[in-house]
Design a protein around this motif. Structure first.
Motif, short mmCIF file in Angstrom:
data_model
loop_
_atom_site.label_atom_id
_atom_site.label_comp_id
_atom_site.label_asym_id
_atom_site.label_seq_id
_atom_site.Cartn_x
_atom_site.Cartn_y
_atom_site.Cartn_z
N GLN A 45 28.83 67.45 -13.93
CA GLN A 45 29.39 68.52 -13.48
C GLN A 45 29.67 69.39 -14.89
O GLN A 45 30.33 68.69 -15.81
CB GLN A 45 30.67 68.31 -12.92
N GLU A 58 30.61 66.67 -17.35
CA GLU A 58 31.23 65.08 -17.04
C GLU A 58 30.39 64.62 -16.26
O GLU A 58 29.68 64.95 -15.19
CB GLU A 58 32.46 65.50 -16.41
N ALA A 61 29.95 58.85 -11.55
CA ALA A 61 28.72 57.82 -10.99
C ALA A 61 28.57 58.03 -9.46
O ALA A 61 29.67 58.36 -9.01
CB ALA A 61 29.58 56.54 -11.27
N ARG A 62 27.62 57.91 -8.95
CA ARG A 62 27.15 58.09 -7.53
C ARG A 62 26.69 56.53 -7.22
O ARG A 62 25.53 56.09 -7.82
CB ARG A 62 26.24 59.09 -7.24
N PRO A 73 33.57 57.09 -5.63
CA PRO A 73 33.98 56.40 -6.84
C PRO A 73 35.49 56.16 -6.41
O PRO A 73 35.90 55.08 -6.98
CB PRO A 73 33.88 57.43 -7.95
N MET A 93 26.82 53.78 -17.36
CA MET A 93 27.01 55.29 -17.45
C MET A 93 26.81 55.97 -18.74
O MET A 93 26.06 56.79 -18.99
CB MET A 93 28.38 55.75 -16.83
N ASN A 114 34.05 59.04 -17.85
CA ASN A 114 35.11 58.43 -17.43
C ASN A 114 35.42 56.87 -18.05
O ASN A 114 34.51 56.16 -17.63
CB ASN A 114 35.40 58.49 -16.04
N ASP A 173 42.59 62.84 -18.81
CA ASP A 173 42.21 63.23 -17.48
C ASP A 173 43.33 63.17 -16.53
O ASP A 173 44.40 62.59 -16.65
CB ASP A 173 41.31 62.21 -17.01
N ASP A 174 43.32 63.86 -15.51
CA ASP A 174 44.16 64.06 -14.59
C ASP A 174 45.59 64.14 -14.81
O ASP A 174 46.51 63.51 -14.23
CB ASP A 174 44.03 62.42 -13.76
N GLU A 230 41.14 71.39 -13.92
CA GLU A 230 40.13 70.82 -13.03
C GLU A 230 40.30 71.26 -11.67
O GLU A 230 41.40 71.84 -11.18
CB GLU A 230 40.42 69.36 -13.06
N GLU A 233 38.55 75.90 -7.50
CA GLU A 233 37.71 76.01 -6.29
C GLU A 233 37.38 77.46 -5.93
O GLU A 233 36.38 77.75 -5.11
CB GLU A 233 38.56 75.16 -5.11
N GLY A 251 35.22 72.81 -11.97
CA GLY A 251 35.52 73.01 -10.40
C GLY A 251 34.10 73.51 -9.84
O GLY A 251 33.35 73.99 -9.93
N TYR A 252 34.33 73.36 -8.24
CA TYR A 252 33.23 73.76 -7.50
C TYR A 252 33.06 75.24 -7.50
O TYR A 252 31.71 75.90 -7.40
CB TYR A 252 33.65 73.25 -5.97
N PRO A 257 29.25 68.85 -8.81
CA PRO A 257 28.33 67.67 -9.62
C PRO A 257 27.05 67.45 -9.03
O PRO A 257 26.81 67.97 -7.75
CB PRO A 257 29.09 66.46 -9.27
P1 C2E Z 1 37.77 62.72 -12.27
O1 C2E Z 1 37.33 62.00 -13.50
O2 C2E Z 1 39.23 63.54 -12.33
O3 C2E Z 1 36.65 63.60 -11.85
C1 C2E Z 1 36.81 64.66 -10.93
C2 C2E Z 1 36.48 64.87 -9.59
O4 C2E Z 1 36.90 65.93 -9.03
C3 C2E Z 1 35.14 64.36 -9.30
O5 C2E Z 1 35.15 63.52 -7.92
C4 C2E Z 1 34.71 65.76 -8.85
O6 C2E Z 1 33.43 65.66 -7.73
C5 C2E Z 1 35.82 66.35 -8.35
N1 C2E Z 1 35.90 67.74 -8.33
C6 C2E Z 1 35.05 68.53 -9.13
N2 C2E Z 1 35.46 69.88 -8.80
C7 C2E Z 1 36.28 70.01 -7.89
C8 C2E Z 1 37.00 70.85 -7.23
O7 C2E Z 1 36.79 72.31 -7.26
N3 C2E Z 1 37.85 70.52 -6.05
C9 C2E Z 1 37.95 69.37 -5.81
N4 C2E Z 1 39.07 69.14 -4.87
N5 C2E Z 1 37.48 68.32 -6.36
C10 C2E Z 1 36.50 68.55 -7.32
P2 C2E Z 1 34.20 62.18 -7.70
O8 C2E Z 1 33.20 62.25 -8.46
O9 C2E Z 1 34.51 61.80 -6.55
O10 C2E Z 1 35.27 61.15 -8.67
C11 C2E Z 1 36.60 60.80 -8.43
C12 C2E Z 1 37.30 60.01 -9.38
O11 C2E Z 1 36.49 58.74 -9.84
C13 C2E Z 1 36.84 60.52 -10.91
O12 C2E Z 1 37.81 61.46 -11.20
C14 C2E Z 1 37.21 59.40 -11.97
O13 C2E Z 1 38.47 59.14 -11.92
C15 C2E Z 1 36.43 58.26 -11.09
N6 C2E Z 1 35.33 58.19 -11.58
C16 C2E Z 1 33.92 58.97 -11.31
N7 C2E Z 1 33.01 58.32 -12.09
C17 C2E Z 1 33.20 57.33 -12.79
C18 C2E Z 1 32.88 56.60 -13.76
O14 C2E Z 1 31.60 56.57 -14.24
N8 C2E Z 1 33.75 55.76 -14.41
C19 C2E Z 1 35.04 55.51 -14.04
N9 C2E Z 1 35.75 54.59 -14.63
N10 C2E Z 1 35.55 56.60 -13.25
C20 C2E Z 1 34.72 57.08 -12.51
#
Ligand code: C2E
Ligand code: MG
Ligand code: MG
Ligand code: MG
Length: 276
Positions: A45, A58, A61-62, A73, A93, A114, A173-174, A230, A233, A251-252, A257
């Motif tokens: 993304q 960023e 992982a899928r 994830p 990754m 991440n 992050d976050d 982050e 939307e 963001g979206y 992504p």
């Molecule tokens: P994150 O690192 O905070 O990643 C951002 C998440 O927000 C992603 O969800 C992304 O798809 C989502 N997002 C992006 N834009 C928007 C938006 O406009 N609105 C909303 N509501 N969400 C948005 P995703 O891909 O489902 O990942 C969730 C979490 O899982 C990530 O949060 C991260 O903490 C973890 N993650 C994902 N991939 C990996 C990885 O390869 N390794 C590790 N350790 N954690 C991962």
């Protein structure tokens, strides 16, 4: 045999937790197998500045499994953490990100991955990521590591300092979801602070939201830390945040992504035009 009510409840509870533990364990086995088979996918993304130029990507992982379908994830990363598979996920990754960078020399912005707090605790972590980046000849400056506050325990200072010395970009992050200890954050050698979407959605009083964001912006500016919002939307989110002086967005509304194979890198060219 006849069970009295409390025992019955205990039995039911035991069966439920046992089943849940089994399910988690089965998922962990499937995940391990999938990683070995190369089934984890790299999605990316983009991050943007106020002119909408791309400032980075960023890696997300899928995981698709033939038995489970798509697993988000938010479900499989905690399982990977619990069953000691997270360093496997991280290495996979990072390897994919390095492949992506070497295959696309036009990428002139950092790609973030991440990192779990389990990685930071792992004594082999630094050597492993150095080995992978040098295998591909990827400069550490091309890689950003997104850590959550949980990775910022005092006893991990030396890991952060070492990563920083090696040239990796570090971001938090976050921010806004954990303890959000700003003093602690500022002690760490970070380049970027990523504000969680919940800071926008949970503080509904716009005046309070405004003063919080303005305060964070001033602190980050003084510390030369980039501040990214982050979960942008809507156009309204974007306008509100940019008025408060936020300079980076994800963001979206900008882009969802997208699989690394499908990503439109021609968008980076308009970056270069904007710079020249
Ligand atoms: P994150 O690192 O905070 O990643 C951002 C998440 O927000 C992603 O969800 C992304 O798809 C989502 N997002 C992006 N834009 C928007 C938006 O406009 N609105 C909303 N509501 N969400 C948005 P995703 O891909 O489902 O990942 C969730 C979490 O899982 C990530 O949060 C991260 O903490 C973890 N993650 C994902 N991939 C990996 C990885 O390869 N390794 C590790 N350790 N954690 C991962
Ligand atoms: Mg992240
Ligand atoms: Mg985040
Ligand atoms: Mg998150």
């Amino acid at each position: 045999c006849e069970l009295r009510a409390p025992n019955q409840m205990i039995t039911v509870f035991d069966q439920l937790t046992r089943r849940q533990t089994l399910a988690r364990h089965e998922m962990a086995l499937l995940l391990e197998k999938s990683i070995e088979l190369g089934e984890l996918q790299l999605h990316l993304q983009s991050k943007h500045d106020i002119q909408k130029n791309i400032t980075g990507y960023e890696a997300l992982a899928r995981w698709h499994n033939s038995l489970l379908g798509w697993v988000p994830p938010s479900q499989f990363i905690p399982i990977a953490e619990e069953f000691g598979l997270v360093s496997h996920v991280t290495r996979t990754m990072l390897d994919k990100v390095c492949q992506f960078i070497t295959a696309n020399p036009e990428i002139n912005v950092p790609v973030a991955i991440n990192i779990s707090s389990r990685d930071i605790e792992d004594p082999h972590f630094i050597t492993q990521i150095q080995n992978i980046t040098s295998k591909y000849g990827v400069a550490p400056q091309s890689i950003e590591l997104e850590l959550t506050e949980y990775s910022f325990a005092d006893d991990h200072n030396h890991v952060m300092d070492k990563l920083n010395e090696l040239g990796f970009m570090l971001s938090i992050d976050d921010f806004g979801t954990g303890y959000s200890n700003i003093a602690r954050v500022l002690e760490c050698p970070i380049q970027r602070l990523k504000l969680d979407r919940s800071l926008l959605t949970d503080i509904t009083d716009l005046k309070k939201q405004r003063s919080l964001l303005l305060g964070l912006k001033t602190i980050c500016e003084n510390m030369q830390i980039a501040l990214l919002a982050e979960g942008v939307e809507t156009l309204e989110d974007f306008e509100r945040l940019s008025k408060l002086g936020i300079t980076e967005f994800q963001g979206y509304w900008f882009s969802k992504p997208c699989s690394a194979n499908m990503i439109d890198l021609s968008l980076l060219k308009s970056n270069n035009k904007a710079l020249s």
